[in-house]
Write a protein that holds these residues in place. Structure first.
Motif, PDB file in Angstrom:
ATOM      1  N   ASN A 134       0.813  -1.231   0.000  1.00 49.81           N
ATOM      2  CA  ASN A 134       0.000   0.000   0.000  1.00 49.81           C
ATOM      3  C   ASN A 134       0.846   1.280   0.000  1.00 49.81           C
ATOM      4  OD1 ASN A 134      -2.519  -1.042  -0.336  1.00 49.81           O
ATOM      5  ND2 ASN A 134      -3.055  -1.013   1.842  1.00 49.81           N
ATOM      6  N   GLU A 135       2.136   1.132  -0.275  1.00 50.46           N
ATOM      7  CA  GLU A 135       2.983   2.326  -0.370  1.00 50.46           C
ATOM      8  C   GLU A 135       2.462   3.225  -1.493  1.00 50.46           C
ATOM      9  OE1 GLU A 135       7.667   3.546  -1.141  1.00 50.46           O
ATOM     10  OE2 GLU A 135       6.957   1.541  -1.631  1.00 50.46           O
ATOM     11  N   LYS A 136       2.431   4.522  -1.243  1.00 49.46           N
ATOM     12  CA  LYS A 136       1.948   5.464  -2.243  1.00 49.46           C
ATOM     13  C   LYS A 136       3.010   5.676  -3.320  1.00 49.46           C
ATOM     14  CE  LYS A 136      -0.885   8.083   1.078  1.00 49.46           C
ATOM     15  NZ  LYS A 136      -1.620   6.895   1.411  1.00 49.46           N
ATOM     16  N   PHE A 192       4.524  13.985  -3.164  1.00 42.46           N
ATOM     17  CA  PHE A 192       4.872  15.418  -3.246  1.00 42.46           C
ATOM     18  C   PHE A 192       3.893  16.244  -2.417  1.00 42.46           C
ATOM     19  CE2 PHE A 192       3.837  19.437  -5.480  1.00 42.46           C
ATOM     20  CZ  PHE A 192       5.051  20.097  -5.379  1.00 42.46           C
ATOM     21  N   ARG A 193       2.576  15.987  -2.631  1.00 44.67           N
ATOM     22  CA  ARG A 193       1.570  16.779  -1.906  1.00 44.67           C
ATOM     23  C   ARG A 193       1.781  16.708  -0.398  1.00 44.67           C
ATOM     24  NH1 ARG A 193      -2.093  13.713  -5.297  1.00 44.67           N
ATOM     25  NH2 ARG A 193      -2.695  14.919  -7.141  1.00 44.67           N
ATOM     26  N   GLY A 205      11.002  10.592  -1.449  1.00 45.30           N
ATOM     27  CA  GLY A 205      11.047   9.545  -2.469  1.00 45.30           C
ATOM     28  C   GLY A 205      10.122   9.811  -3.651  1.00 45.30           C
ATOM     29  N   VAL A 206       9.934  11.087  -3.979  1.00 49.48           N
ATOM     30  CA  VAL A 206       8.983  11.438  -5.047  1.00 49.48           C
ATOM     31  C   VAL A 206       9.482  10.945  -6.405  1.00 49.48           C
ATOM     32  CG1 VAL A 206       7.681  13.302  -6.115  1.00 49.48           C
ATOM     33  CG2 VAL A 206       8.360  13.502  -3.733  1.00 49.48           C
ATOM     34  N   GLU A 255       9.553   7.099 -11.155  1.00 46.94           N
ATOM     35  CA  GLU A 255      10.354   6.180 -11.977  1.00 46.94           C
ATOM     36  C   GLU A 255       9.870   4.735 -11.822  1.00 46.94           C
ATOM     37  OE1 GLU A 255      12.583   6.720 -14.280  1.00 46.94           O
ATOM     38  OE2 GLU A 255      12.915   8.872 -13.960  1.00 46.94           O
ATOM     39  N   GLU A 256       9.490   4.373 -10.602  1.00 47.96           N
ATOM     40  CA  GLU A 256       9.035   3.012 -10.335  1.00 47.96           C
ATOM     41  C   GLU A 256       7.733   2.710 -11.089  1.00 47.96           C
ATOM     42  OE1 GLU A 256      10.377   0.474  -9.108  1.00 47.96           O
ATOM     43  OE2 GLU A 256       8.646  -0.857  -8.783  1.00 47.96           O
ATOM     44  N   VAL A 257       6.829   3.675 -11.098  1.00 48.77           N
ATOM     45  CA  VAL A 257       5.570   3.465 -11.834  1.00 48.77           C
ATOM     46  C   VAL A 257       5.869   3.300 -13.326  1.00 48.77           C
ATOM     47  CG1 VAL A 257       3.395   4.535 -12.548  1.00 48.77           C
ATOM     48  CG2 VAL A 257       4.081   4.585 -10.149  1.00 48.77           C
ATOM     49  N   LEU A 258       6.724   4.168 -13.872  1.00 45.52           N
ATOM     50  CA  LEU A 258       7.059   4.045 -15.301  1.00 45.52           C
ATOM     51  C   LEU A 258       7.702   2.698 -15.595  1.00 45.52           C
ATOM     52  CD1 LEU A 258       7.231   5.268 -18.140  1.00 45.52           C
ATOM     53  CD2 LEU A 258       9.483   6.188 -17.527  1.00 45.52           C
ATOM     54  N   ARG A 259       8.590   2.263 -14.695  1.00 42.74           N
ATOM     55  CA  ARG A 259       9.260   0.979 -14.883  1.00 42.74           C
ATOM     56  C   ARG A 259       8.233  -0.160 -14.948  1.00 42.74           C
ATOM     57  NH1 ARG A 259      11.063  -3.228 -12.411  1.00 42.74           N
ATOM     58  NH2 ARG A 259      10.162  -2.684 -10.399  1.00 42.74           N
TER      59      ARG A 259
END
Ligand code: TMP
Length: 237
Positions: A205-207, A213-214, A219-220, A225-229
């Protein structure tokens, strides 16, 4: 070649091209939140949002959803159809988070039995208010059929995106869509990225989205990068 800047927003610039039916979107690293009150830079965001949007539009087109995407030009730029943006944003939610949690007093993380759909009127001065069908009729900016189509398309897109994300270890918590008119047709426009969606790691459940950022979670850049990967690699469901 100098291209004419047609529009500059918080996260992108739109330029004219030689073809009047197409424009170039250039994604920026600058980020804002809370209606522009919070400002910052997320290094590499322009690249992530451009490449991820291209991948998502490609996937959705393949599943029969018309989108404005034409082709990638560079890591941070894409050519899209020159639409007239419909001034209503559609938010679809699968899990309670953000403003829904605040508005209805339901804790973040509650899984919804059915998706909750909301429509917001795109108007900076009014701070994009939530509107119902009667408000939309009163505003006179879109007819009921158009609004029904936006809701139906958003629901279909949710049912396509949820399993796509799940196969990549991501829970699609919620997201915002914008649509445009192109030669009389309603097509998906804007972007699909960690700026406009909430993604939680399915295991922890890590965001992995702009909430880092908000909410100053750190770790923004790594999350983007992780989502794109995960979107670029992996299974192709
Ligand atoms: P919210 O919980 O703040 O209403 O946000 C719902 C979803 O919409 C979330 O995935 C972030 C996205 N969103 C935007 O893309 N732009 C916006 O201006 C806002 C307020 C939300």
């Amino acid at each position: 070649m100098e291209s004419k800047l047609l529009y500059e927003g918080k996260a992108k610039r739109v330029f004219a091209t030689d073809n009047p039916d197409e424009v170039l979107i250039s994604y920026k690293d600058s980020a804002t939140a809370f209606d522009g009150q919070k400002k910052g830079t997320i290094v590499g965001k322009g690249k992530v949002n451009n490449l991820m949007s291209a991948a998502m539009f490609g996937y959705l087109e393949q599943k029969g959803i018309p989108t404005h995407f034409v082709r990638l030009v560079s890591q941070t730029e894409m050519i899209v159809k020159h639409v007239q943006i419909i001034p209503f944003e559609v938010v679809v939610r699968n899990v309670v988070a953000g403003s829904l949690s605040k508005r209805l007093g339901i804790p973040e993380g509650v899984v919804l039995d059915e998706p909750v759909r909301e429509i917001y009127y795109k108007d900076d001065e009014l701070h994009d208010p939530l509107v119902n069908d009667d408000h939309i009729r009163l505003l006179g900016k879109a007819d009921q059929r158009t609004v029904d189509t936006l809701r139906e398309m958003a629901t279909k897109i949710n049912s396509l995106m949820k399993p796509f994300m799940a196969a990549r270890g991501l829970t699609l918590v919620d997201f915002k869509l914008e649509f445009g008119l192109f030669k009389g047709e309603i097509i998906l426009a804007d972007e699909i990225s960690p700026d406009t969606c909430r993604f939680w790691d399915s295991q922890t459940n890590e965001k992995l989205d702009k909430d880092r950022f908000r909410r100053d979670l750190g770790g923004v850049e790594e999350a983007y990068e992780e989502v794109l990967r995960r979107i670029s690699g992996g299974v192709n469901k």
